[in-house]
Design an enzyme around this catalytic site. Structure first.
Site, short mmCIF file in Angstrom:
data_model
loop_
_atom_site.label_atom_id
_atom_site.label_comp_id
_atom_site.label_asym_id
_atom_site.label_seq_id
_atom_site.Cartn_x
_atom_site.Cartn_y
_atom_site.Cartn_z
N ARG A 159 -42.22 4.47 -42.58
CA ARG A 159 -41.92 4.27 -41.16
C ARG A 159 -42.95 3.35 -40.50
O ARG A 159 -42.64 2.58 -39.59
CB ARG A 159 -41.93 5.61 -40.42
N TYR A 162 -43.29 -0.97 -39.54
CA TYR A 162 -42.99 -1.66 -38.28
C TYR A 162 -44.25 -1.79 -37.44
O TYR A 162 -44.64 -2.88 -37.00
CB TYR A 162 -41.90 -0.88 -37.53
N CYS A 164 -47.28 -1.57 -38.38
CA CYS A 164 -48.28 -2.36 -39.08
C CYS A 164 -47.96 -3.86 -38.97
O CYS A 164 -48.86 -4.69 -38.76
CB CYS A 164 -48.27 -1.91 -40.53
N ASN A 191 -41.31 3.04 -24.72
CA ASN A 191 -39.97 3.63 -24.65
C ASN A 191 -39.16 3.24 -23.41
O ASN A 191 -38.84 4.09 -22.58
CB ASN A 191 -40.06 5.17 -24.79
N VAL A 210 -32.82 7.85 -29.91
CA VAL A 210 -32.43 9.24 -29.65
C VAL A 210 -31.45 9.38 -28.48
O VAL A 210 -30.51 10.17 -28.54
CB VAL A 210 -33.68 10.14 -29.47
N GLY A 230 -37.87 18.80 -32.40
CA GLY A 230 -37.94 18.00 -31.16
C GLY A 230 -39.24 18.19 -30.39
O GLY A 230 -39.26 18.08 -29.17
N ARG A 234 -42.41 11.69 -25.66
CA ARG A 234 -42.37 10.27 -25.33
C ARG A 234 -42.47 10.13 -23.80
O ARG A 234 -42.12 11.06 -23.06
CB ARG A 234 -41.02 9.65 -25.76
N ASP A 313 -43.89 10.26 -37.95
CA ASP A 313 -43.60 10.01 -36.55
C ASP A 313 -44.85 9.95 -35.70
O ASP A 313 -45.88 10.53 -36.04
CB ASP A 313 -42.66 11.10 -36.01
N1 UDP Z 1 -34.86 12.12 -32.71
C1 UDP Z 1 -34.21 13.36 -32.65
N2 UDP Z 1 -32.85 13.39 -32.76
C2 UDP Z 1 -32.08 12.25 -32.91
C3 UDP Z 1 -32.77 11.00 -32.97
C4 UDP Z 1 -34.15 10.98 -32.87
O1 UDP Z 1 -34.84 14.41 -32.50
O2 UDP Z 1 -30.85 12.37 -32.96
C5 UDP Z 1 -36.33 12.09 -32.53
C6 UDP Z 1 -37.14 11.19 -33.47
O3 UDP Z 1 -37.49 11.92 -34.64
C7 UDP Z 1 -38.36 10.86 -32.62
C8 UDP Z 1 -37.82 10.83 -31.20
O4 UDP Z 1 -36.56 11.51 -31.25
O5 UDP Z 1 -39.35 11.88 -32.71
C9 UDP Z 1 -37.62 9.44 -30.63
O6 UDP Z 1 -36.94 8.67 -31.57
P1 UDP Z 1 -36.25 7.27 -31.27
O7 UDP Z 1 -35.40 6.92 -32.44
O8 UDP Z 1 -35.56 7.28 -29.95
O9 UDP Z 1 -37.41 6.19 -31.18
P2 UDP Z 1 -39.02 6.17 -31.06
O10 UDP Z 1 -39.36 6.71 -29.71
O11 UDP Z 1 -39.58 7.02 -32.18
O12 UDP Z 1 -39.33 4.72 -31.21
#
Ligand code: UDP
Length: 363
Positions: A159, A162, A164, A191, A210, A230, A234, A313
């Site tokens: 993961r 990106y 890096c 975000n 998400v 969850g 963010r 994450d």
């Molecule tokens: N996530 C979740 N359910 C989903 C999609 C993502 O719980 O259906 C979590 C994901 O593991 C992360 C957070 O939501 O901890 C935010 O993920 P997102 O893909 O929106 O982008 P990020 O903020 O990580 O760039």
């Protein structure tokens, strides 16, 4: 100003292009995709090139030469993609972006480079032997542009490729600034969210973020899935707030943004993903009840089940926005509930416009 916007058809790009046209700039917009930018295409100050910047016929030098300012938003920025195509994530986010930066260096053009808050990685509080007196203190999750350390996971957790790639690009821009006086501004968005953030599942290929997974679940009565409970947090920033700040960076009064790295974010909007699922469900029940056949269940899945191998994450990230406050007198205005409600309203109206029918709970 004549502005070259690369990646103008993406989420931030389409909103930014719209704003730059309102500000009466002459915009050359480049993207593979034009769906999100469709409502700006008739503007006489916009010239849109449907173009893959990786293709041989793309004339980067000419386009950069013609512009007063280059804004680069080209990226694969959805975590799902870092897991399934890490090499292409590296190539686009580093190799191709570096070519753009080097063209700006060659032609002496200012570059606004969109980077990411992912460069900060995880918090010190998430480390095993952190021994912090109060690990919950937001100070341990608040990231500052010029002083915070970057904490990334091991290579096997791909993961981080990106983060890096973006970090390396930032370091190269910094070095060009030092050795050749290159004038760049690096933006680290925290975000951004709002209308057009992603296509919903099944609408287009790709893996959304998400919000769109949850919205899709609300519209279709499928489960809202919490990755590892969850618990990650963010700070969501409304796209219009982010665009207002970006526009001030474009204006760059007195050159205050020259060779600066700037966080853009809303520290007051911190929310766990679990709470966000509940809040979206509450808002859906309250405001869009006519669509609610049955509210979806919220379930927990592991990161590996959801994303596959190599998932890791960022546990928590809060922007320190002292720099943009001081340099640009910018303040985020929109609270998390209003952001979610406005964005959900947009997707509901799109869903209705497309004649969507919801799957009944009993199906
Ligand atoms: N996530 C979740 N359910 C989903 C999609 C993502 O719980 O259906 C979590 C994901 O593991 C992360 C957070 O939501 O901890 C935010 O993920 P997102 O893909 O929106 O982008 P990020 O903020 O990580 O760039």
């Amino acid at each position: 100003m004549k502005i070259l916007v690369l990646g103008a058809g993406g989420f931030i790009g389409c909103h930014l292009t719209h704003r730059l046209l309102q500000e009466r700039h002459a915009v050359t917009a480049v993207d593979l995709d034009m769906d999100k930018i469709a409502d700006s295409l008739n503007d006489p100050n916009l010239s849109f090139l449907q173009q893959d910047i990786r293709s041989a016929e793309w004339d980067l030098d000419k386009r950069v030469q013609d512009a007063d300012l280059v804004i680069d938003l080209i990226a694969y920025a959805n975590p799902g993609l870092y897991l399934i195509m890490p090499l292409e994530v590296f190539r686009l986010n580093f190799t191709e972006n570096l070519k753009i930066a080097e063209a700006c260096v060659r032609h002496g053009k200012r570059l606004i480079q969109f980077s990411t808050c992912e460069v900060y990685g995880r918090t010190a509080a998430s480390l095993k032997n952190a021994n912090l007196a109060d690990p919950e203190d937001p100070i341990h999750a608040t990231f500052s542009e010029d002083t915070s350390e970057f904490i990334l996971g091991p290579v096997s957790k791909h993961r981080w490729i990106y983060s890096c790639a973006k970090q390396l690009l930032e370091r190269v821009l910094h070095a060009y600034g030092l050795e050749m006086g290159f004038n760049y501004t690096i933006v680290r968005p925290f975000n951004f969210i709002g209308p057009k953030i992603d296509f919903l599942l099944h609408e287009k290929q790709g893996i959304p973020r998400v919000f769109s997974f949850f919205m899709d679940a609300l519209l279709n009565g499928t489960q809202m899935k919490l990755v590892d409970g969850g618990t990650n947090r963010r700070c969501y920033t409304y796209i219009e707030d982010g665009i207002e700040c970006t526009n001030r960076i474009v204006e760059n009064p007195g050159g205050v943004c020259d060779r600066q790295i700037l966080n853009i974010g809303s520290p007051q909007n911190e929310i766990s993903i679990c709470r966000m699922a509940e809040l979206m469900r509450e808002i859906f029940a309250e405001k869009f009840r006519d669509l609610a056949v049955r509210l979806p269940d919220i379930v927990s899945v592991t990161g590996e089940e959801f994303y596959g191998k190599g998932y890791d994450d960022s546990n928590r990230r809060i922007p320190d926005i002292a720099k943009v406050r001081t340099l640009l007198n910018w303040e985020p205005r929109t609270g998390i509930r209003e952001i979610l409600e406005t964005t959900m309203r947009y997707y509901v109206s799109e869903y209705r416009r497309n004649g969507g029918s919801r799957v009944p709970a009993t199906a």
